[in-house]
Design an enzyme around this catalytic site. Sequence first.
Site, PDB file in Angstrom:
ATOM      1  CE  LYS A 196      -2.320   1.869   3.921  1.00 22.03           C
ATOM      2  NZ  LYS A 196      -2.398   3.004   3.718  1.00 22.03           N
ATOM      3  CG  ASP A 238      -4.596   4.453   0.901  1.00 20.28           C
ATOM      4  OD1 ASP A 238      -5.883   4.472   1.159  1.00 20.28           O
ATOM      5  OD2 ASP A 238      -4.585   4.365   2.388  1.00 20.28           O
ATOM      6  CE  LYS A 293      -7.364   6.768   3.522  1.00 19.31           C
ATOM      7  NZ  LYS A 293      -6.430   6.482   3.518  1.00 19.31           N
ATOM      8  CG  ASP A 310     -12.138  17.025  -6.766  1.00 17.15           C
ATOM      9  OD1 ASP A 310     -12.904  18.307  -6.884  1.00 17.15           O
ATOM     10  OD2 ASP A 310     -11.125  17.690  -6.324  1.00 17.15           O
ATOM     11  CB  THR A 352      -9.932   2.150  10.942  1.00 16.71           C
ATOM     12  OG1 THR A 352      -8.510   2.485  10.321  1.00 16.71           O
ATOM     13  CG2 THR A 352     -10.837   1.027   9.717  1.00 16.71           C
ATOM     14  NE  ARG A 411       0.682   3.414  13.226  1.00 14.57           N
ATOM     15  CZ  ARG A 411      -0.427   4.078  13.482  1.00 14.57           C
ATOM     16  NH1 ARG A 411       0.076   5.102  14.065  1.00 14.57           N
ATOM     17  NH2 ARG A 411      -1.820   3.358  12.943  1.00 14.57           N
TER      18      ARG A 411
HETATM   19  O1  C5P Z   1       0.301   1.714  10.804  1.00 13.46           O
HETATM   20  P1  C5P Z   1      -1.037   1.448  10.435  1.00 13.46           P
HETATM   21  O2  C5P Z   1      -1.470  -0.398  10.382  1.00 13.46           O
HETATM   22  O3  C5P Z   1      -2.687   1.417  11.616  1.00 13.46           O
HETATM   23  O4  C5P Z   1      -2.035   1.735   9.479  1.00 13.46           O
HETATM   24  C1  C5P Z   1      -3.202   1.418   8.201  1.00 13.46           C
HETATM   25  C2  C5P Z   1      -3.423   2.194   7.318  1.00 13.46           C
HETATM   26  O5  C5P Z   1      -3.653   1.927   6.604  1.00 13.46           O
HETATM   27  C3  C5P Z   1      -2.534   3.405   7.140  1.00 13.46           C
HETATM   28  O6  C5P Z   1      -1.927   3.833   6.087  1.00 13.46           O
HETATM   29  C4  C5P Z   1      -3.344   4.199   6.758  1.00 13.46           C
HETATM   30  O7  C5P Z   1      -3.481   5.178   6.422  1.00 13.46           O
HETATM   31  C5  C5P Z   1      -4.558   3.673   5.895  1.00 13.46           C
HETATM   32  N1  C5P Z   1      -5.638   3.234   6.082  1.00 13.46           N
HETATM   33  C6  C5P Z   1      -6.691   2.938   7.342  1.00 13.46           C
HETATM   34  N2  C5P Z   1      -7.942   3.564   7.282  1.00 13.46           N
HETATM   35  C7  C5P Z   1      -8.563   3.773   6.323  1.00 13.46           C
HETATM   36  C8  C5P Z   1      -8.788   3.557   5.939  1.00 13.46           C
HETATM   37  C9  C5P Z   1      -6.836   3.497   5.201  1.00 13.46           C
HETATM   38  O8  C5P Z   1      -5.585   3.237   8.501  1.00 13.46           O
HETATM   39  N3  C5P Z   1      -9.797   3.636   6.316  1.00 13.46           N
END
Ligand code: C5P
Length: 228
Positions: free
Chosen positions: A31, A60, A62, A65, A119, A209
Amino acid sequence: MELCIALDLPSAKENLILLEKISSNNNLWIKVGFRSFIRDGKEFLQKIKEINPTFKIFLDLKLYDIPNTMADAAAEIAALDVDMFNIHASSGKRAMQTVMERLNNLPKRPLVLGVTALTSFSNEEFFTIYHQNIDEAVLQFTKNCYEAKLDGVVCSVFESKLIKEHTNAYFITLTPGIRPFNEDANDQKRVANLEVAKENLSDIIVVGRPIYKASNPEQKVKEILASL
Ligand code: C5P
């Protein structure tokens, strides 16, 4: 269930080092988000494929517009030869239909997912913006995505099963906020481990992470893949 790794490190160099470490694992989703794409551009996408041509790129960005601007951007994304990208479901059904019509006129197109509720939102935070509970809003967003003929949605694990019930088994659910073995939630509010993701029929889990901050990311990826 498939694994998607979020490349959210501070520099292209660090992201590429991470990819080199996990390069023996074929068919991973990678991603690439705002930070990386704004900074490193399309050359970076090529570098990912050079490390392992079976890596699938999820851009990603998103999009949100007016319909024509979104369709123009979607066509440019398709020209980058990525495998999947996303648009905000709250951009509306007409915008999503316009995107899909434009993409379906191309010889080949990436998968398109609609972002439902981020999320990181708690129920209270979400309510102050959308004046709806997350559960209700997610189902409405999903209905619009399904009717606009998107390939699936980005949602939390906790909505994945319900979304399958309201669409079909092939409608993709991609779920961020995954803490595979109950690692630190960080800023995520609605997190789940691998077991819960599986029970809720998530198709693609996004993990950032817990992998790139692990002392041994390669080992962590292996452990996750072994448990999928
Ligand atoms: O580090 P972590 O596992 O929390 O990363 C989650 C990734 O998913 C981040 O890149 C965040 O921008 C992305 N994301 C998210 N929630 C969403 C869509 C994308 O956390 N609804």
